[in-house]
Motif scaffolding. Structure first.
Motif, PDB file in Angstrom:
ATOM      1  N   TRP A  30       0.798  -1.224   0.000  1.00 23.90           N
ATOM      2  CA  TRP A  30       0.000   0.000   0.000  1.00 23.90           C
ATOM      3  C   TRP A  30       0.834   1.280   0.000  1.00 23.90           C
ATOM      4  O   TRP A  30       0.419   2.311   0.537  1.00 23.90           O
ATOM      5  N   GLU A  31       1.987   1.219  -0.620  1.00 29.81           N
ATOM      6  CA  GLU A  31       2.880   2.378  -0.579  1.00 29.81           C
ATOM      7  C   GLU A  31       2.430   3.530  -1.464  1.00 29.81           C
ATOM      8  O   GLU A  31       2.882   4.655  -1.304  1.00 29.81           O
ATOM      9  N   ARG A  32       1.533   3.238  -2.380  1.00 31.40           N
ATOM     10  CA  ARG A  32       1.037   4.344  -3.225  1.00 31.40           C
ATOM     11  C   ARG A  32       0.234   5.354  -2.404  1.00 31.40           C
ATOM     12  O   ARG A  32      -0.066   6.450  -2.862  1.00 31.40           O
ATOM     13  N   PHE A  33      -0.132   4.977  -1.169  1.00 28.98           N
ATOM     14  CA  PHE A  33      -0.861   5.886  -0.289  1.00 28.98           C
ATOM     15  C   PHE A  33       0.037   6.421   0.824  1.00 28.98           C
ATOM     16  O   PHE A  33      -0.444   6.776   1.895  1.00 28.98           O
ATOM     17  N   SER A  34       1.344   6.450   0.566  1.00 32.80           N
ATOM     18  CA  SER A  34       2.304   6.837   1.612  1.00 32.80           C
ATOM     19  C   SER A  34       2.114   8.282   2.099  1.00 32.80           C
ATOM     20  O   SER A  34       2.539   8.622   3.198  1.00 32.80           O
ATOM     21  N   LYS A  35       1.468   9.124   1.281  1.00 33.45           N
ATOM     22  CA  LYS A  35       1.251  10.506   1.699  1.00 33.45           C
ATOM     23  C   LYS A  35       0.178  10.592   2.785  1.00 33.45           C
ATOM     24  O   LYS A  35       0.100  11.573   3.509  1.00 33.45           O
ATOM     25  N   ASN A  36      -0.658   9.570   2.836  1.00 34.25           N
ATOM     26  CA  ASN A  36      -1.688   9.516   3.878  1.00 34.25           C
ATOM     27  C   ASN A  36      -1.366   8.327   4.777  1.00 34.25           C
ATOM     28  O   ASN A  36      -1.847   7.220   4.565  1.00 34.25           O
ATOM     29  N   ARG A  37      -0.517   8.551   5.775  1.00 36.28           N
ATOM     30  CA  ARG A  37       0.005   7.482   6.604  1.00 36.28           C
ATOM     31  C   ARG A  37      -1.108   6.740   7.347  1.00 36.28           C
ATOM     32  O   ARG A  37      -1.054   5.520   7.511  1.00 36.28           O
ATOM     33  N   LEU A  38      -2.111   7.475   7.822  1.00 33.00           N
ATOM     34  CA  LEU A  38      -3.191   6.839   8.576  1.00 33.00           C
ATOM     35  C   LEU A  38      -3.953   5.871   7.684  1.00 33.00           C
ATOM     36  O   LEU A  38      -4.214   4.718   8.081  1.00 33.00           O
ATOM     37  N   PHE A  39      -4.311   6.321   6.474  1.00 32.83           N
ATOM     38  CA  PHE A  39      -5.041   5.455   5.551  1.00 32.83           C
ATOM     39  C   PHE A  39      -4.192   4.248   5.160  1.00 32.83           C
ATOM     40  O   PHE A  39      -4.698   3.121   5.089  1.00 32.83           O
ATOM     41  N   GLN A  40      -2.903   4.499   4.921  1.00 36.90           N
ATOM     42  CA  GLN A  40      -2.001   3.411   4.554  1.00 36.90           C
ATOM     43  C   GLN A  40      -1.933   2.364   5.668  1.00 36.90           C
ATOM     44  O   GLN A  40      -1.992   1.152   5.410  1.00 36.90           O
ATOM     45  N   LYS A  41      -1.850   2.816   6.910  1.00 37.93           N
ATOM     46  CA  LYS A  41      -1.773   1.896   8.039  1.00 37.93           C
ATOM     47  C   LYS A  41      -3.067   1.098   8.185  1.00 37.93           C
ATOM     48  O   LYS A  41      -3.042  -0.125   8.421  1.00 37.93           O
ATOM     49  N   ILE A  42      -4.202   1.785   8.031  1.00 36.88           N
ATOM     50  CA  ILE A  42      -5.502   1.105   8.140  1.00 36.88           C
ATOM     51  C   ILE A  42      -5.630   0.031   7.069  1.00 36.88           C
ATOM     52  O   ILE A  42      -6.031  -1.104   7.343  1.00 36.88           O
ATOM     53  N   MET A  43      -5.285   0.377   5.826  1.00 33.52           N
ATOM     54  CA  MET A  43      -5.418  -0.573   4.727  1.00 33.52           C
ATOM     55  C   MET A  43      -4.447  -1.742   4.869  1.00 33.52           C
ATOM     56  O   MET A  43      -4.781  -2.886   4.561  1.00 33.52           O
TER      57      MET A  43
END
Length: 351
Positions: A30-43
């Motif tokens: 899920w690194e394509r969402f690295s700018k949104n750390r919270l969303f990346q962690k949840i996913m």
């Protein structure tokens, strides 16, 4: 599980044991969402939860259709939904066994410490209902007892070593091995075996070797194990970035030619037998196979002091040196001491 993604549904054999690969939802980073750390962690957490759940559903379905009373069901590690497998196995008259492998990861003590983990009771339930629990080190067994699991069903069974492969060699055999492996006969080699990642202390090892290089100019480093994580969907880019940063540091120190990133090989024993010293500055283990294999080969050991883990294998100053920190200078000093005192190194290797 990542390497087996193309084997789902197929059956193969290993050591005369039939193995069937069950399909499961794959991990992603899920690194394509690295700018949104919270969303990346949840996913990432949701992906891991669903992946484990999908595997356990497959196991439950397989046990329901094909399991028999008194079968042994061994779970390697325990996941959030593993209690479902344990419950079904017990209901069908089977014997569920959990085998732990990593202190601070899949042992009950690590779950107990995460008070904010709402899924913690489900993870602990599998251990409570299992017929037996196996840890490969004292620390793992103690972790079970620390949360109130019955001592009589907790067993410590260390990993074994294939002594047909991992055994000492003569000086002549070592020189022959070096020639076959493309290593120089006039050098001394420090060998590391494991994934080149932070948990295994690769950063500590490289910094320690740079210190060694400043003092000893005939010493080289062999890194055996996965060390290229580019393009690996399961590993984060941070892991590959660490490798690149370490290689830059080696280049700046002028010792790139003395550090050999061998990668994953099928003949680890040959590299151990060709070396002079083994070093593993690991931060967390269950019981490090690589240390036991290096000891079987007859190498002096420098590794981390991990109570109930490396202390199960080594008495410091007897079979090797246990370093009580992750300070590169302490590791360098320990390795230099053994390299400059052959008699001491030899006596530790014989222990």
């Amino acid at each position: 599980h990542h390497e087996a993604r193309n084997l789902a549904g197929e059956t193969t054999s290993l050591d005369e044991v039939s193995i069937r690969y069950l399909p499961m939802l794959q991990y992603k980073n899920w690194e394509r969402f690295s700018k949104n750390r919270l969303f990346q962690k949840i996913m990432s957490n949701l992906n891991r939860l669903l992946s484990n759940f999908s595997l356990n559903l497959q196991v439950i379905w397989t046990l329901w259709r094909e399991g028999r009373s008194d079968d042994i069901v061994q779970l390697f590690s325990s996941q959030t939904s593993s209690f479902l497998v344990v419950w079904l196995a017990r209901a069908l008259g089977m014997h569920p066994v959990i085998r732990m492998s990593l202190v601070g990861s899949d042992d009950p003590g690590s779950f107990q410490g995460k008070k904010t983990d709402v899924l913690r009771p489900f993870r602990l339930e599998a251990f409570r209902k299992a017929k037996a629990i196996i840890g490969n080190s004292t620390a793992l067994a103690d972790s079970c007892r620390s949360v109130g699991i019955e001592a009589k069903k907790v067993f410590c069974i260390p990993n074994g070593v294939n002594l047909d492969l991992f055994h000492p060699v003569t000086v002549e055999e070592r020189l022959k091995l070096r020639k076959e492996l493309g290593l120089r006969p006039d050098r001394r080699y420090v060998v590391f075996v494991g994934g080149a990642k932070h948990r295994k202390g690769i950063d500590v090892l490289i910094e320690a070797f740079i210190h060694i290089n400043e003092r000893l100019h005939d010493v080289e480093l062999l890194i055996i194990g996965p060390c290229d994580f580019s393009g690996d969907r399961r590993n984060s880019t941070a892991r590959q970035q660490l490798i690149e940063e370490l290689k830059q540091g080696i280049a700046q120190a002028g010792c790139s030619s003395r550090v050999h990133w061998i990668g994953q090989v099928g003949d680890v024993h040959r590299y151990l037998q060709a070396a002079n010293l083994f070093c593993l500055p690991t931060r967390r283990e269950g019981l490090p196979n690589a240390v036991a294999e290096a000891m079987a080969v007859g190498l002096p050991i420098v590794t981390s002091y991990l109570e109930g883990v490396t202390t199960d294998l080594i008495r410091s100053e007897n079979e090797g040196i246990l370093v009580p920190s992750h300070d590169p200078e302490q590791y360098a000093a320990s390795m230099i001491r053994l390299l400059e005192t052959p008699n001491l190194a030899e006596s530790m290797a014989k222990e």
